[in-house]
Design a protein around this motif. Structure first.
Motif, PDB file in Angstrom:
ATOM      1  N   ARG A 188     -22.895  18.603  12.070  1.00  0.00           N
ATOM      2  CA  ARG A 188     -24.146  18.114  12.668  1.00  0.00           C
ATOM      3  C   ARG A 188     -25.189  17.816  11.576  1.00  0.00           C
ATOM      4  NH1 ARG A 188     -25.281  21.985  17.891  1.00  0.00           N
ATOM      5  NH2 ARG A 188     -27.137  20.655  17.969  1.00  0.00           N
ATOM      6  N   ARG A 189     -24.688  17.455  10.384  1.00  0.00           N
ATOM      7  CA  ARG A 189     -25.586  17.219   9.252  1.00  0.00           C
ATOM      8  C   ARG A 189     -26.632  16.147   9.560  1.00  0.00           C
ATOM      9  NH1 ARG A 189     -23.047  14.735   5.272  1.00  0.00           N
ATOM     10  NH2 ARG A 189     -24.480  15.267   3.585  1.00  0.00           N
ATOM     11  N   GLU A 190     -26.212  15.061  10.188  1.00  0.00           N
ATOM     12  CA  GLU A 190     -27.131  13.951  10.429  1.00  0.00           C
ATOM     13  C   GLU A 190     -28.264  14.358  11.371  1.00  0.00           C
ATOM     14  OE1 GLU A 190     -25.442  10.230  11.482  1.00  0.00           O
ATOM     15  OE2 GLU A 190     -24.042  10.181   9.798  1.00  0.00           O
ATOM     16  N   GLN A 191     -27.930  15.109  12.415  1.00  0.00           N
ATOM     17  CA  GLN A 191     -28.958  15.563  13.346  1.00  0.00           C
ATOM     18  C   GLN A 191     -29.993  16.430  12.633  1.00  0.00           C
ATOM     19  OE1 GLN A 191     -27.668  18.343  16.367  1.00  0.00           O
ATOM     20  NE2 GLN A 191     -29.784  18.965  16.751  1.00  0.00           N
ATOM     21  N   PHE A 192     -29.511  17.399  11.846  1.00  0.00           N
ATOM     22  CA  PHE A 192     -30.432  18.306  11.177  1.00  0.00           C
ATOM     23  C   PHE A 192     -31.213  17.599  10.070  1.00  0.00           C
ATOM     24  CE2 PHE A 192     -28.033  21.490  13.424  1.00  0.00           C
ATOM     25  CZ  PHE A 192     -28.990  22.453  13.692  1.00  0.00           C
ATOM     26  N   ALA A 193     -30.578  16.660   9.392  1.00  0.00           N
ATOM     27  CA  ALA A 193     -31.296  15.912   8.366  1.00  0.00           C
ATOM     28  C   ALA A 193     -32.454  15.134   8.987  1.00  0.00           C
ATOM     29  CB  ALA A 193     -30.346  14.969   7.638  1.00  0.00           C
ATOM     30  N   ALA A 194     -32.225  14.533  10.161  1.00  0.00           N
ATOM     31  CA  ALA A 194     -33.284  13.787  10.837  1.00  0.00           C
ATOM     32  C   ALA A 194     -34.417  14.721  11.267  1.00  0.00           C
ATOM     33  CB  ALA A 194     -32.715  13.053  12.050  1.00  0.00           C
ATOM     34  N   GLU A 195     -34.065  15.909  11.781  1.00  0.00           N
ATOM     35  CA  GLU A 195     -35.095  16.851  12.232  1.00  0.00           C
ATOM     36  C   GLU A 195     -35.899  17.393  11.050  1.00  0.00           C
ATOM     37  OE1 GLU A 195     -33.409  19.844  14.746  1.00  0.00           O
ATOM     38  OE2 GLU A 195     -33.393  18.510  16.484  1.00  0.00           O
ATOM     39  N   VAL A 196     -35.215  17.681   9.944  1.00  0.00           N
ATOM     40  CA  VAL A 196     -35.923  18.185   8.765  1.00  0.00           C
ATOM     41  C   VAL A 196     -36.822  17.097   8.172  1.00  0.00           C
ATOM     42  CG1 VAL A 196     -35.618  19.005   6.391  1.00  0.00           C
ATOM     43  CG2 VAL A 196     -34.218  19.958   8.231  1.00  0.00           C
ATOM     44  N   ALA A 197     -36.341  15.854   8.159  1.00  0.00           N
ATOM     45  CA  ALA A 197     -37.156  14.745   7.646  1.00  0.00           C
ATOM     46  C   ALA A 197     -38.442  14.609   8.445  1.00  0.00           C
ATOM     47  CB  ALA A 197     -36.355  13.444   7.686  1.00  0.00           C
ATOM     48  N   ASP A 198     -38.331  14.687   9.766  1.00  0.00           N
ATOM     49  CA  ASP A 198     -39.518  14.589  10.618  1.00  0.00           C
ATOM     50  C   ASP A 198     -40.433  15.803  10.433  1.00  0.00           C
ATOM     51  OD1 ASP A 198     -38.842  12.170  11.724  1.00  0.00           O
ATOM     52  OD2 ASP A 198     -37.815  13.040  13.449  1.00  0.00           O
ATOM     53  N   ALA A 199     -39.826  16.972  10.328  1.00  0.00           N
ATOM     54  CA  ALA A 199     -40.610  18.206  10.259  1.00  0.00           C
ATOM     55  C   ALA A 199     -41.398  18.322   8.966  1.00  0.00           C
ATOM     56  CB  ALA A 199     -39.685  19.412  10.417  1.00  0.00           C
ATOM     57  N   GLU A 200     -40.793  17.881   7.869  1.00  0.00           N
ATOM     58  CA  GLU A 200     -41.391  18.132   6.563  1.00  0.00           C
ATOM     59  C   GLU A 200     -41.861  16.869   5.850  1.00  0.00           C
ATOM     60  OE1 GLU A 200     -38.897  20.766   4.253  1.00  0.00           O
ATOM     61  OE2 GLU A 200     -38.216  21.800   6.061  1.00  0.00           O
ATOM     62  N   GLY A 201     -41.723  15.712   6.507  1.00  0.00           N
ATOM     63  CA  GLY A 201     -42.183  14.473   5.900  1.00  0.00           C
ATOM     64  C   GLY A 201     -41.360  14.056   4.697  1.00  0.00           C
ATOM     65  N   LEU A 202     -40.054  14.309   4.745  1.00  0.00           N
ATOM     66  CA  LEU A 202     -39.174  14.003   3.623  1.00  0.00           C
ATOM     67  C   LEU A 202     -38.421  12.701   3.865  1.00  0.00           C
ATOM     68  CD1 LEU A 202     -37.570  17.540   3.065  1.00  0.00           C
ATOM     69  CD2 LEU A 202     -39.520  16.540   1.856  1.00  0.00           C
ATOM     70  N   SER A 203     -37.942  12.108   2.784  1.00  0.00           N
ATOM     71  CA  SER A 203     -37.042  10.968   2.910  1.00  0.00           C
ATOM     72  C   SER A 203     -35.703  11.458   3.449  1.00  0.00           C
ATOM     73  CB  SER A 203     -36.831  10.300   1.553  1.00  0.00           C
ATOM     74  OG  SER A 203     -36.119  11.184   0.680  1.00  0.00           O
ATOM     75  N   LYS A 204     -34.892  10.513   3.935  1.00  0.00           N
ATOM     76  CA  LYS A 204     -33.589  10.888   4.478  1.00  0.00           C
ATOM     77  C   LYS A 204     -32.735  11.574   3.424  1.00  0.00           C
ATOM     78  CE  LYS A 204     -29.472   9.078   6.780  1.00  0.00           C
ATOM     79  NZ  LYS A 204     -28.771   7.874   7.307  1.00  0.00           N
ATOM     80  N   ALA A 205     -32.780  11.080   2.187  1.00  0.00           N
ATOM     81  CA  ALA A 205     -31.966  11.661   1.111  1.00  0.00           C
ATOM     82  C   ALA A 205     -32.397  13.098   0.801  1.00  0.00           C
ATOM     83  CB  ALA A 205     -32.057  10.794  -0.144  1.00  0.00           C
ATOM     84  N   LYS A 206     -33.716  13.308   0.715  1.00  0.00           N
ATOM     85  CA  LYS A 206     -34.205  14.649   0.406  1.00  0.00           C
ATOM     86  C   LYS A 206     -33.946  15.620   1.551  1.00  0.00           C
ATOM     87  CE  LYS A 206     -37.776  13.403  -2.960  1.00  0.00           C
ATOM     88  NZ  LYS A 206     -39.231  13.434  -3.279  1.00  0.00           N
ATOM     89  N   ALA A 207     -34.080  15.143   2.781  1.00  0.00           N
ATOM     90  CA  ALA A 207     -33.806  16.001   3.935  1.00  0.00           C
ATOM     91  C   ALA A 207     -32.324  16.376   3.991  1.00  0.00           C
ATOM     92  CB  ALA A 207     -34.228  15.295   5.216  1.00  0.00           C
TER      93      ALA A 207
END
Length: 294
Positions: free
Chosen positions: A93-112
């Motif tokens: 579920r990497r993609e789901q969590f990466a999207a949620e972390v990007a939104d939560a912390e204002g990160l780029s997709k790569a950094k998330a």
């Protein structure tokens, strides 16, 4: 073709292996980090998260205490297997969590994505310590007399964790995994502004062979939830990582009433090697004397 209606996700608490709404019926808006929105002020609306109450916190402690006997009595090998299973589920579920972390912390997709990968690796790292921590925390002690004298680590009990505010997922995993791998059970107060990665993690934990009640996740106002947990007589330890300096002092004072172990907040780089400090923070040492029979 008619346009589909959006199927919005309903986030819930995670208590005792179940997903209840807050008993208060309250929710609060969760938005993207302002840097992700690209403007000052409020970000884009993401979801309504449950606004947990003091009653929810007390229910979570009851669930954690109920689960403690079975979890602390499980073999270290079994606990390690379950933590590794959490990592397996997260990998899918990497993609789901990466999207949620990007939104939560204002990160780029790569950094998330890098944050999520580090969190998955951290579950694996702590899983490996499950049957090895006794080797660094226990010992055979030399004594004068015909006795064996052995010291062995044991879990402290129910640990209330105030999760990091600035690292909604990697920081959360970094404080939660060492608590449960050593046999404790946990009541976690998720990051107030960015609780969604934590609430999604609950779905992974629920399907990863982790017994219900071992981890209980609450979202809401940090100060509102931390205060009753710090004062609760059936909470054995308190991790104040996500508390600010002013509230941490008040929480530590409340925790002293039943001599809780307290891990004070400190600046930390969550991407760095975690070391063994957190593994040892919530362990007690039991020393046993046994006659040699001579």
């Amino acid at each position: 073709m008619s346009e589909r209606l959006s199927v919005l996700k309903t986030y819930k608490l995670y208590v005792g292996g179940k997903f209840p709404r807050s008993e208060s019926g309250r929710v609060y808006e969760v938005t993207t980090a302002t840097s992700a929105a690209g403007a000052a002020g409020k970000g884009t609306w993401l979801a309504n998260a449950p606004l947990a109450s003091r009653k929810d916190a007390r229910d979570a402690v009851v669930a954690a205490r109920k689960a403690f006997g079975g979890w602390s009595g499980a073999t270290a090998y079994n606990r390690g297997q379950i933590l590794y299973r959490v990592a397996e589920m997260l990998e899918g579920r990497r993609e789901q969590f990466a999207a949620e972390v990007a939104d939560a912390e204002g990160l780029s997709k790569a950094k998330a994505t890098a944050q999520v990968d580090a969190a998955i690796d951290r579950w694996v790292w702590y899983a490996g310590w499950s049957d090895k921590v006794a080797q660094i925390a226990g010992s055979s002690n030399p004594v004068a007399g015909p006795y064996f004298n052995l010291s062995a680590p044991e879990p402290t009990g129910v640990v209330a964790v105030v999760a990091p505010q600035e690292s909604s997922f990697l920081g959360l995993v970094s404080v939660l995994a060492p608590v449960i791998v050593t046999g404790n059970t946990a009541v976690v107060v998720a990051a107030e502004r960015a609780p969604l990665p934590a609430l999604s993690l609950a779905e992974v934990l629920a399907t990863s062979d982790l017994p219900g009640g071992v981890v209980n996740l609450l979202s809401g106002r940090t100060t509102e939830l931390a205060a009753p947990l710090a004062a609760h007589q059936d909470v054995n330890a308190l991790d104040l990582t996500g508390a600010d300096a002013e509230s941490a002092k008040e929480l530590e004072t409340a925790a002293a009433d039943n001599l809780k172990r307290v891990l004070r907040p400190r600046a930390q780089d969550w991407t760095a090697d975690p070391g063994t400090d957190r593994l040892l923070a919530f362990l007690e040492t039991k020393t046993v004397w046994h006659p040699m029979g001579v």
